[in-house]
Scaffold this motif. Structure first.
Motif, PDB file in Angstrom:
ATOM      1  N   GLU A  75      -3.131 -17.268   0.120  1.00 27.45           N
ATOM      2  CA  GLU A  75      -2.362 -16.649   1.197  1.00 27.45           C
ATOM      3  C   GLU A  75      -0.893 -16.473   0.776  1.00 27.45           C
ATOM      4  O   GLU A  75      -0.243 -17.430   0.360  1.00 27.45           O
ATOM      5  CB  GLU A  75      -2.453 -17.559   2.435  1.00 27.45           C
ATOM      6  N   ASN A  76      -0.397 -15.233   0.892  1.00 26.24           N
ATOM      7  CA  ASN A  76       1.018 -14.945   0.597  1.00 26.24           C
ATOM      8  C   ASN A  76       1.473 -15.253  -0.828  1.00 26.24           C
ATOM      9  O   ASN A  76       2.639 -15.496  -1.073  1.00 26.24           O
ATOM     10  CB  ASN A  76       1.935 -15.698   1.565  1.00 26.24           C
ATOM     11  N   GLN A  77       0.550 -15.243  -1.751  1.00 20.71           N
ATOM     12  CA  GLN A  77       0.942 -15.488  -3.140  1.00 20.71           C
ATOM     13  C   GLN A  77       0.961 -14.193  -3.941  1.00 20.71           C
ATOM     14  O   GLN A  77       1.545 -14.135  -5.009  1.00 20.71           O
ATOM     15  CB  GLN A  77      -0.061 -16.440  -3.817  1.00 20.71           C
ATOM     16  N   ILE A  78       0.265 -13.192  -3.439  1.00 15.18           N
ATOM     17  CA  ILE A  78       0.117 -11.990  -4.248  1.00 15.18           C
ATOM     18  C   ILE A  78       1.206 -10.976  -3.919  1.00 15.18           C
ATOM     19  O   ILE A  78       1.331 -10.527  -2.787  1.00 15.18           O
ATOM     20  CB  ILE A  78      -1.280 -11.376  -4.041  1.00 15.18           C
ATOM     21  N   HIS A  79       1.976 -10.651  -4.927  1.00 13.62           N
ATOM     22  CA  HIS A  79       3.093  -9.727  -4.725  1.00 13.62           C
ATOM     23  C   HIS A  79       2.593  -8.315  -4.506  1.00 13.62           C
ATOM     24  O   HIS A  79       1.651  -7.879  -5.156  1.00 13.62           O
ATOM     25  CB  HIS A  79       4.003  -9.726  -5.952  1.00 13.62           C
ATOM     26  N   GLU A  80       3.298  -7.623  -3.653  1.00 14.22           N
ATOM     27  CA  GLU A  80       3.011  -6.205  -3.447  1.00 14.22           C
ATOM     28  C   GLU A  80       3.533  -5.442  -4.662  1.00 14.22           C
ATOM     29  O   GLU A  80       4.570  -5.791  -5.223  1.00 14.22           O
ATOM     30  CB  GLU A  80       3.705  -5.726  -2.164  1.00 14.22           C
ATOM     31  N   THR A  81       2.783  -4.421  -5.098  1.00 16.67           N
ATOM     32  CA  THR A  81       3.223  -3.676  -6.274  1.00 16.67           C
ATOM     33  C   THR A  81       3.532  -2.210  -5.960  1.00 16.67           C
ATOM     34  O   THR A  81       4.062  -1.496  -6.796  1.00 16.67           O
ATOM     35  CB  THR A  81       2.138  -3.706  -7.369  1.00 16.67           C
ATOM     36  N   LEU A  82       3.143  -1.777  -4.779  1.00 15.20           N
ATOM     37  CA  LEU A  82       3.436  -0.389  -4.403  1.00 15.20           C
ATOM     38  C   LEU A  82       4.537  -0.391  -3.348  1.00 15.20           C
ATOM     39  O   LEU A  82       4.669  -1.350  -2.578  1.00 15.20           O
ATOM     40  CB  LEU A  82       2.183   0.293  -3.844  1.00 15.20           C
ATOM     41  N   SER A  83       5.313   0.691  -3.312  1.00 15.63           N
ATOM     42  CA  SER A  83       6.393   0.752  -2.329  1.00 15.63           C
ATOM     43  C   SER A  83       5.829   0.943  -0.929  1.00 15.63           C
ATOM     44  O   SER A  83       4.735   1.484  -0.739  1.00 15.63           O
ATOM     45  CB  SER A  83       7.338   1.900  -2.675  1.00 15.63           C
ATOM     46  N   ALA A  84       6.612   0.500   0.057  1.00 13.52           N
ATOM     47  CA  ALA A  84       6.197   0.628   1.456  1.00 13.52           C
ATOM     48  C   ALA A  84       5.894   2.086   1.784  1.00 13.52           C
ATOM     49  O   ALA A  84       4.942   2.399   2.501  1.00 13.52           O
ATOM     50  CB  ALA A  84       7.297   0.091   2.360  1.00 13.52           C
ATOM     51  N   GLU A  85       6.690   2.955   1.187  1.00 10.25           N
ATOM     52  CA  GLU A  85       6.516   4.380   1.449  1.00 10.25           C
ATOM     53  C   GLU A  85       5.119   4.861   1.031  1.00 10.25           C
ATOM     54  O   GLU A  85       4.434   5.562   1.774  1.00 10.25           O
ATOM     55  CB  GLU A  85       7.594   5.135   0.665  1.00 10.25           C
ATOM     56  N   ILE A  86       4.697   4.466  -0.145  1.00 11.98           N
ATOM     57  CA  ILE A  86       3.375   4.892  -0.628  1.00 11.98           C
ATOM     58  C   ILE A  86       2.268   4.270   0.224  1.00 11.98           C
ATOM     59  O   ILE A  86       1.306   4.933   0.616  1.00 11.98           O
ATOM     60  CB  ILE A  86       3.165   4.486  -2.110  1.00 11.98           C
ATOM     61  N   ILE A  87       2.424   2.998   0.523  1.00 19.36           N
ATOM     62  CA  ILE A  87       1.395   2.310   1.300  1.00 19.36           C
ATOM     63  C   ILE A  87       1.204   2.969   2.663  1.00 19.36           C
ATOM     64  O   ILE A  87       0.070   3.239   3.083  1.00 19.36           O
ATOM     65  CB  ILE A  87       1.746   0.819   1.448  1.00 19.36           C
TER      66      ILE A  87
END
Ligand code: ADP
Ligand code: MG
Length: 701
Positions: A181-193
């Motif tokens: 839980e909450n360990q995996i970093h996001e790799t795409l920008s909020a805009e793309i998501i």
């Protein structure tokens, strides 16, 4: 957020321990929690679907059957030793058999318990059986995860003997994802998501291992595949941006006298529209102030040489020298002859440099190169040598690029203080999706049209038993004044055996086509260069009727009067090679033929290659089929690049995602070329990480 948990050694995951950890590292390269998290299942079993033994038929793929396992016993000795038993479910019984891991399986299966057997039924001595099925007790399954889609992981024999089979992997990843839980970093920008309605990276990773349902699995796959393809594109396109902005190029301002004089007074035919278009593309590139790095693709016979010549004339008009580099001596000579003929009485100085150039001629040539009086140098890789110095090299043309390594190309860059423009020509069509990934940072021009009046080569498939008819056909063609190629593959590990096939074939042809009525040439890789050239020249001049050869003649040779290409053992050749060989004929006005000789024994891939050749002359269609048969990793030029090492995405199946990813990457870089806007910070971070740890992009040209 902390990365600490994920970088924990795999040894410390519950159920692993030191011994298994050692094996996980050795066998699968799994060192940390994070590595296991990125070890994805290769398929899923829908635990809610069962079939009855009586329903098993020849087209059952992987199926699940539930029942009792009976009559378990070890039979045979040594290598034939196996464990057999039966699964009974009331509707019938089916044999189970294991050849490996016998002890472990025998131990695991207990009498009087219900089991679920999962596997692919095969048909053997009149009935079905399961070889090496997965077997799991129903009670274990019911105690396990409630989701109906269960992940199946690849394991290895060694790991299995340590109790780490595919199912055990599922238990490990289950326990792991519950902790992250909450360990995996996001790799795409909020805009793309937001724009693409993607789920978070964390949800994607959790659901690729243990999908809640099919919808979530699909969403995970979509996001993770996109990501793989997107970052490759982002890296390639960013690289290209940097190259085009920071590497200055010679500016060819004018199209001048040499070009115009040649175009108006010496061009023996009208250029095709495709030739005009690519010359324009190249001219614009060379006038832009940036160094050109362009790939020119055009099917065999599409007229690339002429395009190269006209581009070299532009270089000369602007006060520069030009060079053209060919992969073999024969080809270099042929280019020299062709260009000399094209240029006729134009006041230009062109020369040939190969390994066999005499030292006296060399000396003069070096001098003319350095004082600038030589305009065009044609040669083999001899051009690369350090002692070959130009006065002012402006354009390098590299013919048939797959024969040259990236390093050799880089050496040509260094032949002038500002690197010359580089035009790489290839007749091996590259499927668009592959070009986008492997050559993603090169500009590409395509000649998609053949000069008018060419009759498409007619391709026929003969079994070896039709050799008398083949010889009859060859005789009729020769009687009409045509010439014939007969090509043998290099198939054996040993050159001596290959040579034997070739010489046997040659002797049988000489017997059927005797002197003085016929003359037969032979060319193979083990002949001395001058002997090879002499034989080749005899055929080019029409002094011999038949050329028996290995694939040394594959690339570039131009004998318009040759109208028949016979390919022996055609099933042994790859598609692109077959297509290249066929391109040696159909260069003159006469109807040409390509005859593919094979034995009756054809594999399904072999059959598909032959059928494709018979059905189409279109190089791009052929390259698509080739890529589907061989997989993108085996195509020309891809081996060294590393860009195809994708875990989930597949540039054939996921072509749509690939195109989408490329477009989006282009759009983002147009707005923010070096990714410095805050909204793209996530992308920049990920890119940095990938370049540092995953790809050595310097390997790509
Ligand atoms: P490739 O692209 O395979 O290198 P070549 O440059 O060898 O093809 O051209 C094949 C043949 O077509 C040559 O004999 C060449 O002179 C001829 N050719 C090239 N362009 C044209 C054209 N526009 N019209 C007619 N013939 C052409
Ligand atoms: Mg060519």
């Amino acid at each position: 957020m902390s990365g600490d948990l994920l970088s924990t050694s795999i040894e410390f995951l519950k159920g692993v321990g030191p011994a298994r950890a050692e094996l996980l590292k050795k066998e699968l390269g799994i060192f940390t929690f994070n590595d296991l998290l990125h070890y994805f299942p290769f398929r899923y079993v829908d635990r809610s679907q069962f079939i009855k033994v009586s329903e098993i038929s020849s087209d059952s793929a992987y199926v699940q059957v539930k029942g009792r396992v009976t009559g378990l016993k070890t039979v045979g000795e040594g290598r034939g030793k196996r464990l057999t038993g039966f699964l009974q479910d009331g509707s019938g019984s089916i044999e189970l058999v294991w050849f490996q891991g016998i002890k472990w399986v025998a131990q695991k299966i207990k009498p009087n318990l219900d089991y679920v057997v999962f596997g692919k039924p095969s048909y053997f001595s009149g009935r079905y059986n399961f070889a090496h099925p997965d077997v799991e007790a129903v009670v274990d399954i019911e105690a396990g995860p409630e989701a109906t889609l269960q992940p199946v992981y690849n394991s290895s024999e060694k790991l299995k003997t340590r109790g780490l089979d595919g199912r055990a992997f599922a238990r490990l990843t289950k326990s792991l994802v519950s902790q992250i839980e909450n360990q995996i970093h996001e790799t795409l920008s909020a805009e793309i998501i937001t724009r693409l309605k993607f789920i978070s990276r964390q949800d994607a990773i959790i659901n690729i291992h243990h999908p809640k349902d099919q919808t979530l699995l699909n969403k995970s796959l979509a996001r993770l595949k996109f990501e793989e393809l997107f970052f490759i594109q982002l890296i390639l396109l960013k690289q290209k941006f940097i190259r085009t902005t920071s590497v200055q190029g010679h500016i060819f301002k004018v199209v001048g006298d040499q070009f115009n004089d040649f175009y108006k007074n010496h061009l023996p035919f009208e250029l095709t529209d495709a030739q005009k278009r690519v010359i324009r593309e190249i001219r614009i590139d060379m006038g832009s102030g940036k160094q050109m790095n362009r790939l020119l693709q055009g099917d065999v016979g599409s007229g690339k040489t002429l395009v190269a010549l006209m581009c070299m004339l532009i270089a000369i008009d602007n006060g520069f020298q030009a060079a053209i580099m060919a992969p073999t001596e024969i080809l270099a000579q042929q280019h020299f002859a062709t260009l000399s003929k094209f240029l006729g009485d134009l006041d230009l100085n062109i020369a040939l440099l190969t390994g066999s150039s005499k030292s006296k001629a060399r000396k003069l040539l070096h001098q003319q190169l350095e004082d600038g009086s030589l305009n065009i140098l044609i040669g083999t890789h001899a051009l690369i040598e350090d002692k070959v110095k130009f006065n002012n090299l402006g354009l390098v043309v590299i013919d048939e690029q797959h024969r040259f390594g990236v390093e050799q190309r880089a050496k040509m860059w260094k032949k002038n203080t500002l690197p010359p423009h580089v035009l790489v020509m290839t007749a091996t069509p590259i499927p668009r999706t592959l070009a986008m990934t492997v050559y993603g940072d090169l500009d590409v021009s395509v000649i998609d049209e053949l000069p008018p009046g060419r009759k498409p080569v007619q391709t026929l498939h003969y079994f070896d038993s039709k050799r008398p008819q083949l010889f009859g056909f060859m005789k009729r063609q020769i009687a009409e004044g045509r010439q014939v190629y007969v090509v043998y593959p290099l198939i054996h590990e040993s050159e001596t055996l290959d040579l034997k096939d070739l010489t046997d074939g040659y002797e049988s042809i000489v017997r059927s086509f005797p002197l003085p009525e016929y003359a037969v040439s032979i060319v193979h890789g083990q002949m001395k260069t001058d002997q090879k050239d002499w034989e080749m020249q005899r055929f080019v001049k029409g002094e011999t009727n038949i050329m028996v050869a290995t694939t040394v003649i594959e690339v570039g040779v131009d004998v318009p009067n040759a109208s028949v290409m016979v390919i022996e053992n055609a099933e042994r050749f790859g598609l692109s090679q077959l297509h290249q060989l066929r391109g040696r004929v159909g260069r003159g006005a006469d109807q040409s033929f390509c005859i593919l000789m094979t034995s009756y024994k054809l594999t399904s891939d072999g059959r598909k290659r032959i059928d494709t050749m018979v059905e189409t002359n279109n190089g791009f269609e052929i390259s698509e089929v080739d890529m589907k048969l061989r997989g993108p990793g085996d195509m020309h030029g891809t081996q060294q690049s590393g860009v195809l090492e994708m875990q989930l995405a597949d540039i054939i199946r996921d072509e749509k995602i690939l195109k989408f990813a490329r477009n989006l990457a282009t759009e983002i870089l147009a707005d923010d070329p070096v990714l410095q806007k805050p909204k793209n910070a996530v992308l920049a971070g990920r890119l940095h990480h990938l370049q540092k740890y995953k790809y050595d992009w310097s390997r790509i040209s």
